[in-house]
Design an enzyme around this catalytic site. Structure first.
Site, PDB file in Angstrom:
ATOM      1  N   MET A  28       0.858  -1.187   0.000  1.00  0.00           N
ATOM      2  CA  MET A  28       0.000   0.000   0.000  1.00  0.00           C
ATOM      3  C   MET A  28       0.899   1.244   0.000  1.00  0.00           C
ATOM      4  O   MET A  28       0.490   2.316   0.435  1.00  0.00           O
ATOM      5  CB  MET A  28      -0.931  -0.018   1.210  1.00  0.00           C
ATOM      6  CG  MET A  28      -1.894  -1.207   1.160  1.00  0.00           C
ATOM      7  SD  MET A  28      -3.432  -0.953   2.028  1.00  0.00           S
ATOM      8  CE  MET A  28      -2.851  -0.738   3.687  1.00  0.00           C
ATOM      9  N   GLY A  29       2.118   1.092  -0.476  1.00  0.00           N
ATOM     10  CA  GLY A  29       3.043   2.219  -0.535  1.00  0.00           C
ATOM     11  C   GLY A  29       3.632   2.533   0.824  1.00  0.00           C
ATOM     12  O   GLY A  29       3.614   1.688   1.725  1.00  0.00           O
ATOM     13  N   LEU A  31       6.704   2.868   1.503  1.00  0.00           N
ATOM     14  CA  LEU A  31       7.650   1.752   1.595  1.00  0.00           C
ATOM     15  C   LEU A  31       8.698   1.979   2.691  1.00  0.00           C
ATOM     16  O   LEU A  31       9.187   3.086   2.877  1.00  0.00           O
ATOM     17  CB  LEU A  31       8.344   1.557   0.236  1.00  0.00           C
ATOM     18  CG  LEU A  31       7.398   1.309  -0.941  1.00  0.00           C
ATOM     19  CD1 LEU A  31       8.183   1.109  -2.233  1.00  0.00           C
ATOM     20  CD2 LEU A  31       6.476   0.119  -0.696  1.00  0.00           C
ATOM     21  N   HIS A  35       9.356  -3.618   3.447  1.00  0.00           N
ATOM     22  CA  HIS A  35       9.077  -3.811   2.014  1.00  0.00           C
ATOM     23  C   HIS A  35      10.371  -4.067   1.240  1.00  0.00           C
ATOM     24  O   HIS A  35      10.402  -4.878   0.315  1.00  0.00           O
ATOM     25  CB  HIS A  35       8.401  -2.566   1.427  1.00  0.00           C
ATOM     26  CG  HIS A  35       7.077  -2.250   2.027  1.00  0.00           C
ATOM     27  ND1 HIS A  35       6.844  -1.128   2.789  1.00  0.00           N
ATOM     28  CD2 HIS A  35       5.891  -2.925   1.976  1.00  0.00           C
ATOM     29  CE1 HIS A  35       5.587  -1.094   3.168  1.00  0.00           C
ATOM     30  NE2 HIS A  35       4.983  -2.176   2.703  1.00  0.00           N
ATOM     31  N   ARG A 189       2.565   2.405   9.683  1.00  0.00           N
ATOM     32  CA  ARG A 189       1.878   3.187  10.720  1.00  0.00           C
ATOM     33  C   ARG A 189       2.832   3.697  11.800  1.00  0.00           C
ATOM     34  O   ARG A 189       2.435   4.521  12.619  1.00  0.00           O
ATOM     35  CB  ARG A 189       0.751   2.367  11.342  1.00  0.00           C
ATOM     36  CG  ARG A 189      -0.406   2.141  10.387  1.00  0.00           C
ATOM     37  CD  ARG A 189      -1.648   1.603  11.063  1.00  0.00           C
ATOM     38  NE  ARG A 189      -2.784   1.591  10.157  1.00  0.00           N
ATOM     39  CZ  ARG A 189      -3.168   0.543   9.422  1.00  0.00           C
ATOM     40  NH1 ARG A 189      -2.514  -0.590   9.523  1.00  0.00           N
ATOM     41  NH2 ARG A 189      -4.214   0.630   8.622  1.00  0.00           N
TER      42      ARG A 189
HETATM   43  O1  PAF Z   1      -0.046  -5.706   3.773  1.00  0.00           O
HETATM   44  C1  PAF Z   1      -0.455  -4.785   3.037  1.00  0.00           C
HETATM   45  O2  PAF Z   1       0.199  -3.758   2.835  1.00  0.00           O
HETATM   46  C2  PAF Z   1      -1.827  -4.912   2.390  1.00  0.00           C
HETATM   47  O3  PAF Z   1      -2.727  -5.551   3.224  1.00  0.00           O
HETATM   48  C3  PAF Z   1      -1.780  -5.585   1.014  1.00  0.00           C
HETATM   49  C4  PAF Z   1      -1.277  -7.005   1.126  1.00  0.00           C
HETATM   50  C5  PAF Z   1      -0.902  -4.798   0.072  1.00  0.00           C
HETATM   51  C6  PAF Z   1      -3.200  -5.651   0.411  1.00  0.00           C
HETATM   52  O4  PAF Z   1      -3.769  -4.397   0.259  1.00  0.00           O
END
Ligand code: PAF
Length: 283
Positions: A28-29, A31, A35, A189
């Site tokens: 969901m960006g 990063l 990630h 978050r």
């Molecule tokens: O873990 C996340 O960031 C989200 O739940 C995902 C897997 C990208 C799905 O929206």
């Protein structure tokens, strides 16, 4: 070179010309190091790696942080470039959900045993929303491999169910949780936390480690280990624990009192209203 692609048609055209194996890192960006570890694992396995950036409205409840969720595509692109990502797919909501209201009414429902426990108790439609969006991206991109972090453990089980249920020819890889030096797991978050909040938040992992040590020592049962950790956390008035649970590795069912291995301790807690999750494996 990193390509930024916004439409389904363009991503399909590019994929048709790309070398396989193809790895997908769903995000969901916003990063962070977590990630980046998924990106590195994908690059290690695959000839082409796609990072998708999409804040999925379906997985946020009415009182959750969809509108406030941090979005910074420029910065995400920069991180992808630094990590030699081939393709960033960042579609608009209307591209993925041409009829959002209809998609909200008809999501995919993973089994209750997976969704009505742990985070699903308070985030009612969350895992339906995750399963729905991931299925869409899997169908658009048709990756050979896909990468998820162990921090979101329940999500990982839901994705495993999804791939099995629909016979998707995709290999799911789980990657270890990446932590700051304090032990705090990286999460998008975390940026909502104050510097003091961040110090307090590191206690969640300390509590998980304490439960693990207490179980390993053989003196405490599972329940007593959980209780000891809850007592430790109760010293921090900023922390409101939502759950501290023990679930088996096979299917996230509750474990017996005398379990000693093959399970996880999992926690969700709010620190000054910032909701964080974490877990530890008892091997
Ligand atoms: O873990 C996340 O960031 C989200 O739940 C995902 C897997 C990208 C799905 O929206």
């Amino acid at each position: 070179m990193t390509l930024l692609i916004k439409s389904i048609k363009d991503i399909k055209d590019v994929i048709a010309k790309s070398e396989r194996p193809l790895g997908l890192v769903p995000t969901m960006g916003s990063l962070h190091e977590g990630h980046i570890s998924l990106i590195k694992a994908a690059k290690n396995d695959c000839k082409t790696t796609i990072v998708y950036v999409f804040v999925n409205p379906l997985q946020f409840g009415p009182n959750e942080d969809f509108d406030q969720y941090p979005r910074d595509l420029e910065k995400d692109l920069e991180i992808c470039k630094q990590n030699n990502i081939d393709i960033v797919f960042a579609p608009e909501v209307s591209e993925i959900y041409p009829n959002l209201e209809d998609s909200k009414k008809n999501p995919i429902h993973p089994p209750k045993e997976l969704t009505d426990i742990l985070c699903g108790k308070t985030r009612i439609d969350h895992f339906s929303g995750v399963a729905t969006v991931i299925k869409k991206f899997f169908e658009i991109i048709e990756p050979d491999f896909t990468y998820f972090g162990e921090k979101d453990l329940q999500q990982f089980y839901v994705i495993k169910w999804l791939v099995e249920k629909f016979n998707l020819p995709i290999k799911i890889k789980s990657c270890p949780t990446i932590r700051e030096s304090t032990g705090l797991a990286y999460s998008s978050r975390n940026r909502y936390l104050t510097p003091e909040g961040k110090i307090v938040a590191a206690s969640l992992y300390k509590a998980l480690k304490l439960a693990k040590e207490n179980t390993r020592s053989g003196i405490f049962s599972v329940n007593k280990s959980v209780l000891e950790s809850l007592i430790f956390l109760s010293h921090f008035q900023e922390i409101k624990v939502e759950y501290f649970d023990a679930r088996n590795k096979a299917n996230l069912e509750k474990v017996s009192e005398d379990a000693k291995h093959n399970f996880y301790y999992l926690i969700a807690a709010k620190i000054n209203n910032v909701r964080l999750i974490d877990n530890i494996e008892i091997t």
